[in-house]
Design a protein around this motif. Structure first.
Motif, PDB file in Angstrom:
ATOM      1  N   VAL A  79       0.829  -1.194   0.000  1.00  0.00           N
ATOM      2  CA  VAL A  79       0.000   0.000   0.000  1.00  0.00           C
ATOM      3  C   VAL A  79       0.867   1.250   0.000  1.00  0.00           C
ATOM      4  O   VAL A  79       0.599   2.217  -0.737  1.00  0.00           O
ATOM      5  N   GLU A  80       1.920   1.262   0.813  1.00  0.00           N
ATOM      6  CA  GLU A  80       2.779   2.441   0.921  1.00  0.00           C
ATOM      7  C   GLU A  80       3.468   2.741  -0.409  1.00  0.00           C
ATOM      8  O   GLU A  80       3.532   3.903  -0.841  1.00  0.00           O
ATOM      9  N   ALA A  81       3.986   1.710  -1.062  1.00  0.00           N
ATOM     10  CA  ALA A  81       4.682   1.912  -2.332  1.00  0.00           C
ATOM     11  C   ALA A  81       3.720   2.329  -3.430  1.00  0.00           C
ATOM     12  O   ALA A  81       4.039   3.185  -4.266  1.00  0.00           O
ATOM     13  N   VAL A  82       2.541   1.734  -3.452  1.00  0.00           N
ATOM     14  CA  VAL A  82       1.538   2.106  -4.451  1.00  0.00           C
ATOM     15  C   VAL A  82       1.099   3.552  -4.239  1.00  0.00           C
ATOM     16  O   VAL A  82       0.943   4.316  -5.192  1.00  0.00           O
ATOM     17  N   ARG A  83       0.925   3.961  -2.994  1.00  0.00           N
ATOM     18  CA  ARG A  83       0.522   5.339  -2.701  1.00  0.00           C
ATOM     19  C   ARG A  83       1.599   6.325  -3.175  1.00  0.00           C
ATOM     20  O   ARG A  83       1.279   7.372  -3.770  1.00  0.00           O
ATOM     21  N   ALA A  84       2.856   6.009  -2.918  1.00  0.00           N
ATOM     22  CA  ALA A  84       3.945   6.898  -3.341  1.00  0.00           C
ATOM     23  C   ALA A  84       3.991   7.026  -4.859  1.00  0.00           C
ATOM     24  O   ALA A  84       4.155   8.125  -5.403  1.00  0.00           O
ATOM     25  N   TYR A  85       3.837   5.897  -5.541  1.00  0.00           N
ATOM     26  CA  TYR A  85       3.866   5.919  -7.003  1.00  0.00           C
ATOM     27  C   TYR A  85       2.670   6.679  -7.567  1.00  0.00           C
ATOM     28  O   TYR A  85       2.815   7.530  -8.445  1.00  0.00           O
ATOM     29  N   LEU A  86       1.489   6.382  -7.059  1.00  0.00           N
ATOM     30  CA  LEU A  86       0.276   7.027  -7.552  1.00  0.00           C
ATOM     31  C   LEU A  86       0.308   8.529  -7.313  1.00  0.00           C
ATOM     32  O   LEU A  86      -0.115   9.321  -8.167  1.00  0.00           O
ATOM     33  N   SER A  87       0.857   8.944  -6.172  1.00  0.00           N
ATOM     34  CA  SER A  87       0.950  10.364  -5.867  1.00  0.00           C
ATOM     35  C   SER A  87       1.857  11.080  -6.866  1.00  0.00           C
ATOM     36  O   SER A  87       1.518  12.156  -7.380  1.00  0.00           O
ATOM     37  N   GLU A  88       3.008  10.476  -7.173  1.00  0.00           N
ATOM     38  CA  GLU A  88       3.919  11.091  -8.149  1.00  0.00           C
ATOM     39  C   GLU A  88       3.262  11.155  -9.525  1.00  0.00           C
ATOM     40  O   GLU A  88       3.357  12.171 -10.234  1.00  0.00           O
ATOM     41  N   PHE A  89       2.593  10.094  -9.905  1.00  0.00           N
ATOM     42  CA  PHE A  89       1.925  10.026 -11.202  1.00  0.00           C
ATOM     43  C   PHE A  89       0.858  11.119 -11.334  1.00  0.00           C
ATOM     44  O   PHE A  89       0.824  11.873 -12.310  1.00  0.00           O
ATOM     45  N   LEU A  90       0.006  11.236 -10.331  1.00  0.00           N
ATOM     46  CA  LEU A  90      -1.110  12.176 -10.419  1.00  0.00           C
ATOM     47  C   LEU A  90      -0.694  13.626 -10.256  1.00  0.00           C
ATOM     48  O   LEU A  90      -1.420  14.533 -10.683  1.00  0.00           O
ATOM     49  N   MET A  91       0.457  13.869  -9.639  1.00  0.00           N
ATOM     50  CA  MET A  91       0.928  15.243  -9.493  1.00  0.00           C
ATOM     51  C   MET A  91       1.504  15.811 -10.783  1.00  0.00           C
ATOM     52  O   MET A  91       1.768  17.003 -10.882  1.00  0.00           O
ATOM     53  N   ASP A  92       1.679  14.976 -11.795  1.00  0.00           N
ATOM     54  CA  ASP A  92       2.125  15.463 -13.099  1.00  0.00           C
ATOM     55  C   ASP A  92       1.004  16.306 -13.713  1.00  0.00           C
ATOM     56  O   ASP A  92      -0.110  15.814 -13.894  1.00  0.00           O
ATOM     57  N   PRO A  93       1.240  17.570 -14.038  1.00  0.00           N
ATOM     58  CA  PRO A  93       0.184  18.404 -14.629  1.00  0.00           C
ATOM     59  C   PRO A  93      -0.327  17.880 -15.961  1.00  0.00           C
ATOM     60  O   PRO A  93      -1.415  18.262 -16.397  1.00  0.00           O
ATOM     61  N   ALA A  94       0.445  17.000 -16.623  1.00  0.00           N
ATOM     62  CA  ALA A  94      -0.048  16.387 -17.855  1.00  0.00           C
ATOM     63  C   ALA A  94      -1.183  15.411 -17.574  1.00  0.00           C
ATOM     64  O   ALA A  94      -1.990  15.121 -18.457  1.00  0.00           O
ATOM     65  N   ILE A  95      -1.249  14.915 -16.338  1.00  0.00           N
ATOM     66  CA  ILE A  95      -2.293  13.970 -15.959  1.00  0.00           C
ATOM     67  C   ILE A  95      -3.491  14.703 -15.365  1.00  0.00           C
ATOM     68  O   ILE A  95      -4.638  14.460 -15.740  1.00  0.00           O
ATOM     69  N   ILE A  96      -3.242  15.577 -14.403  1.00  0.00           N
ATOM     70  CA  ILE A  96      -4.290  16.430 -13.833  1.00  0.00           C
ATOM     71  C   ILE A  96      -3.841  17.871 -14.017  1.00  0.00           C
ATOM     72  O   ILE A  96      -2.886  18.318 -13.380  1.00  0.00           O
ATOM     73  N   GLY A  97      -4.503  18.595 -14.891  1.00  0.00           N
ATOM     74  CA  GLY A  97      -4.027  19.916 -15.282  1.00  0.00           C
ATOM     75  C   GLY A  97      -4.480  21.060 -14.398  1.00  0.00           C
ATOM     76  O   GLY A  97      -4.308  22.218 -14.768  1.00  0.00           O
ATOM     77  N   ALA A  98      -5.060  20.763 -13.244  1.00  0.00           N
ATOM     78  CA  ALA A  98      -5.514  21.830 -12.345  1.00  0.00           C
ATOM     79  C   ALA A  98      -4.323  22.554 -11.732  1.00  0.00           C
ATOM     80  O   ALA A  98      -3.200  22.043 -11.717  1.00  0.00           O
TER      81      ALA A  98
END
Length: 366
Positions: A25-44
């Motif tokens: 869970v911890e590793a998945v959370r860290a990866y998902l957080s980095e992924f979603l913080m990319d403005p190309a993924i979520i442009g807000a």
């Protein structure tokens, strides 16, 4: 044609999306957080994006970690293991083709090994020329685009620290003849078409806002569908294009894959084959979401006697390595075709817009 580029030592940065470091869970959370913080993924705006990511990452990793556990092997993630082997094979192929050692480093856009580590590896190996090669045959801003943007930004930092190296960026290779042959052959080896059966060509979806802004992904997906139909000798009406993995409620490129296969089952289709051309290495999405979950969706709906074939990714197929080798050699032989500087007045802070990392940076979008 511009004079071919020559380096004293060539390096290649082979890039892909990445995965969690381990199935926890911890590793998945860290990866998902980095992924979603990319403005190309979520442009807000960043502050809003952080709130959204915090909310998503609160419970989603707990719901998805079982999929990581199912995908993992005792040796680690098959996706990372395959990506490393691709590097080894590409280095050997390019070394043979050029007659001098070529260093290929792996870099993931999110997770490890990261882009800074990959570029430092090439710098420390003495490379004065680098080909940045996202391992996606088709070009889309949330894959190749964000990979190249991040790599170019890191390249600039290293150049500011004194690494005097030039770079060439490759945006796509879906037109590479060796890739097309390899993909056609992989489908043919996995499945035999019979009248009434359907080949479902499923791509990872992307936001319609990017397509409307000029992203060439849909056009390249359609071109891929068409060359598969022609190469396999399948009537065009029996080759179905769809898109998978919508992440949220924004407007995504459609039709979606799961409803598409359900519709096929309702029409009486009992034999489908699914191929996911955007991916060159087996990963969590294809192994779990498509080969496992989509398989069950179709077979449950189609009933007794139905068959579902999934075409494995090219992975370490000799045809893929041949295609990557040919694309690198093309970039070196004709760098003018691989230049793309931002036009004056363009906002280069926008997701998907690339910064030139040296004297040339970027293959023209085809």
């Amino acid at each position: 044609m511009e004079e071919a580029v020559e380096f004293s030592k060539l390096g290649v940065l082979l890039m892909n999306t990445g995965t969690a470091d381990e199935p926890t869970v911890e590793a998945v959370r860290a990866y998902l957080s980095e992924f979603l913080m990319d403005p190309a993924i979520i442009g807000a705006p960043r502050a809003i994006r952080k709130q959204l990511v915090r909310h998503i990452c609160k419970h989603r990793p707990e719901r998805t970690v079982a999929n990581y556990e199912a995908f993992w092997t005792p040796e680690g993630s098959p996706f990372i293991l395959t990506s490393r082997e691709q590097c080894t094979l590409l280095a050997a192929s390019l070394t043979e083709a050029l007659g001098s050692p070529v260093h290929v480093a792996l870099a993931m856009r999110y997770g490890n090994p990261g882009i800074p580590a990959g570029l430092r590896e090439l710098r420390d190996a003495g490379c004065d020329g680098v080909v940045v090669l996202p391992c996606y045959p088709q070009q889309v801003s949330v894959c190749a685009g964000t990979c190249l943007k991040a790599a170019n930004a890191e390249f600039e930092r290293l150049r500011a620290d004194g690494w005097q190296a030039e770079s060439v960026d490759i945006f796509n290779f879906y037109e590479q003849p060796a890739y097309r042959r390899a993909l056609v052959d992989r489908v043919a080896a996995s499945w035999t078409y019979t009248p009434g059966a359907k080949l479902v060509v499923s791509f990872h979806s992307t936001l319609m806002a990017d397509i409307e802004a000029g992203d060439p992904y849909r056009d390249q997906a359609e071109a891929t569908r068409d060359f598969l139909a022609e190469g396999l000798g399948i009537p065009a009406e029996d080759v179905v294009l769809s898109y998978q993995s919508r992440f949220d409620n924004r407007k995504w490129l459609q039709p979606f894959t799961a409803p598409t296969v359900l519709e096929l089952a309702a029409q009486g289709v009992r034999d489908i084959c699914v191929v996911c051309p955007i991916f060159t290495a087996t990963n969590l999405e294809t192994a779990i979401e498509v080969d496992r979950d989509l398989r069950k969706t179709f077979l449950d709906a189609a009933g007794e006697g139905a068959t579902f074939t999934y075409v494995p990714e090219l992975n370490t197929d000799a045809g893929l390595i041949e295609a990557l080798t040919a694309e690198v050699l093309s970039a070196l032989a004709d760098p003018q075709d691989y230049r793309q500087f931002p036009d004056p007045g363009q906002d280069t802070s926008l997701p998907g817009m690339l910064h030139p990392s040296a004297s040339f940076a970027g293959k023209r979008c085809k």
